[in-house]
Design a protein around this motif. Structure first.
Motif, mmCIF file in Angstrom:
data_model
loop_
_atom_site.group_PDB
_atom_site.id
_atom_site.type_symbol
_atom_site.label_atom_id
_atom_site.label_comp_id
_atom_site.label_asym_id
_atom_site.label_seq_id
_atom_site.Cartn_x
_atom_site.Cartn_y
_atom_site.Cartn_z
ATOM 1 N N THR A 12 0.814 -1.215 0.000
ATOM 2 C CA THR A 12 0.000 0.000 0.000
ATOM 3 C C THR A 12 0.851 1.270 0.000
ATOM 4 N N THR A 13 2.140 1.128 0.320
ATOM 5 C CA THR A 13 3.039 2.289 0.307
ATOM 6 C C THR A 13 4.378 1.870 -0.279
ATOM 7 N N TYR A 14 5.103 2.843 -0.789
ATOM 8 C CA TYR A 14 6.374 2.555 -1.458
ATOM 9 C C TYR A 14 7.416 3.561 -0.994
ATOM 10 N N PHE A 15 8.536 3.051 -0.527
ATOM 11 C CA PHE A 15 9.645 3.924 -0.112
ATOM 12 C C PHE A 15 10.930 3.401 -0.744
ATOM 13 N N ASP A 16 11.585 4.249 -1.474
ATOM 14 C CA ASP A 16 12.856 3.890 -2.108
ATOM 15 C C ASP A 16 13.943 4.697 -1.413
ATOM 16 N N VAL A 17 14.620 4.075 -0.458
ATOM 17 C CA VAL A 17 15.671 4.773 0.288
ATOM 18 C C VAL A 17 16.963 3.982 0.186
ATOM 19 N N SER A 29 5.571 -1.671 1.268
ATOM 20 C CA SER A 29 5.100 -2.037 2.604
ATOM 21 C C SER A 29 3.580 -2.129 2.617
ATOM 22 N N VAL A 30 3.077 -2.833 3.612
ATOM 23 C CA VAL A 30 1.622 -2.894 3.842
ATOM 24 C C VAL A 30 1.361 -2.251 5.198
ATOM 25 N N PHE A 31 1.430 -0.925 5.216
ATOM 26 C CA PHE A 31 1.160 -0.202 6.457
ATOM 27 C C PHE A 31 -0.341 -0.087 6.722
ATOM 28 N N ASP A 32 -1.103 -0.126 5.647
ATOM 29 C CA ASP A 32 -2.558 0.067 5.756
ATOM 30 C C ASP A 32 -3.197 -1.314 5.857
#
Lengths: 275, 142
Positions: A207-212, A221-224
């Motif tokens: 549900t969310t995407y972080f490219d770090v 990630s599935v934060f939701d």
């Protein structure tokens, strides 16, 4: 059947999008996380009711600024029962149907410091105890959690017996308690959101995407997440649980696949209750 | 609810004025006094409640504002936590970004006074009183 849409809208103006989502998905209850502040003058219900005869109304949970629920169910069928600034527990009571508690939350972010996995677990413990208190008040555990929990399903705060105690297997989730170092801990939640992770089938991988630029970046990630107690199992339509990547007219993701942050950094999650 | 309206409500108690008598009081006792006072000052439309729990080595006190006529809707205004002994300092937690430390009964009542009179608290109380008014239940349920 009550169709619910959980969506962290990142305080953005998504009025056009939610009107389309309402039409496309036949949404009865919107659970917005991080709604725009009142001062922004963005009237979510006016947007939902525009151009049609729908009767969405704001289900007020006084004091809770991180959650905003809009419902088109009859007034009084869903009401706020208890709240903190970051989470609220609503009572869904439809005629001739079992009452359900919906605990909607925006839990602590993973970053920046001093946030940490231990701090997230501690906050999840507080949320878990808050839910137990409301369950005792209403004398049942037909509880569904829906929120941006800011953790992945396997994170400590999600799984820990002192956190949300949410596991991926129904059989274990149905245990009333379990033995942890000689102490009985319970109850548990079943977490079907484990099944939303990865794109083995064609869908967004989370549900969310972080490219770090860190070694253990997991990107999606599935934060939701949506969780529920065993007592609510018969009231949740598991086949309805899905991540939504389009409002029916326009995508909620960029062409490269990740959530379009000009709309929201989070994708909505749809689930249905059989009440 | 404006600050002037809150002064008319008279809640919280004149904390500073009676702080001098509180040097022996525990955080729990001080919170319970204010919880009781909220009910008195609002004629029972709103009530305060303090729940006591534990988290690790800490005693945790949850302060709720309860609206009996709104099906007992409860809003947790703050958490306070302290060690079993000594009970001071006590940490007063409004949210993840607003944590305050009180080192004595006197500083605790000053901290509570600031919180109870804050615009965000007045806003919640005003919102609840408006909801009660709109529901038509403007008398005490007792």
């Amino acid at each position: 059947m009550v169709n619910c849409l959980l969506w962290n809208i990142s305080k953005n103006d998504v009025r056009i999008r939610i009107a389309r989502l309402s039409a496309r998905l036949d949404v009865d209850v919107f659970i917005f996380i991080e709604p725009p502040p009142l001062a922004a003058g963005i009237d979510l219900e006016a947007a939902l009711n525009q151009g049609g005869n729908q009767q969405y109304h704001h289900v007020v949970a006084a004091g809770c600024t991180h959650v905003h629920v809009s419902s088109r169910l009859a007034v009084g069928e869903i009401t706020a029962s208890a709240a903190d600034v970051r989470f609220a527990v609503y009572r869904l009571a439809r005629p001739k149907q079992p009452q359900v508690l919906i605990a909607a939350a925006h839990l602590l972010a993973k970053w920046p410091p001093p946030n940490s996995p231990e701090n997230q677990r501690s906050f999840a413990e507080d949320f878990s105890k808050f839910i137990r208190r409301v369950e005792r008040k209403h004398k049942h555990t037909r509880t569904v959690v829906a929120g941006d929990l800011n953790m992945n399903p396997s994170d400590t705060g999600m799984v820990s017996a002192d956190g949300l105690h949410a596991v991926p297997g129904r059989t274990v989730a149905a245990w009333p308690t379990r033995n942890v170092n000689g102490t009985h801990k319970g109850p548990l939640f079943f977490n079907p959101s484990f099944s939303l992770w990865g794109d083995m089938v064609k869908r967004p991988p989370g549900t969310t995407y972080f490219d770090v630029s860190i070694a253990d970046c997991i990107f999606w990630s599935v934060f939701d997440q949506v969780l529920y107690r065993d007592a609510a199992a018969a009231l949740v339509d598991d086949s309805s649980l899905k991540v939504i990547d389009s409002d029916g007219i326009a995508d909620l993701c960029r062409p490269s696949g990740e959530p379009d942050k000009t709309v929201s950094g989070h994708l909505p999650v749809l689930f249905s209750l059989k009440v | 609810m404006t600050e002037d309206e809150n002064k008319n409500l008279g809640w919280p108690q004149d904390l500073l004025g009676i702080a001098q008598h509180r040097h022996q009081q525990t955080p729990q006792e001080i919170l319970r006094i204010e919880a009781d006072d909220l009910g008195t000052k609002t004629n029972g439309l709103l009530q305060g409640r303090v729940d006591v729990g534990a988290q690790g080595q800490y005693i945790v006190l949850d302060f709720f504002i309860v609206a009996p006529s709104l099906d007992d809707y409860e809003y947790r205004l703050l958490k306070a936590r302290h060690k079993l002994l000594p009970q001071y300092p006590v940490e007063v937690i409004l949210n993840s970004k607003d944590k305050r430390k009180a080192t004595s009964p006197e500083t605790l009542v000053v901290t509570l006074s600031d919180i109870f009179r804050a615009p965000s608290t007045l806003s919640v109380i005003g919102q609840l009183l408006d909801l009660i008014k709109n529901s038509g239940q403007t008398s005490s349920p007792q």
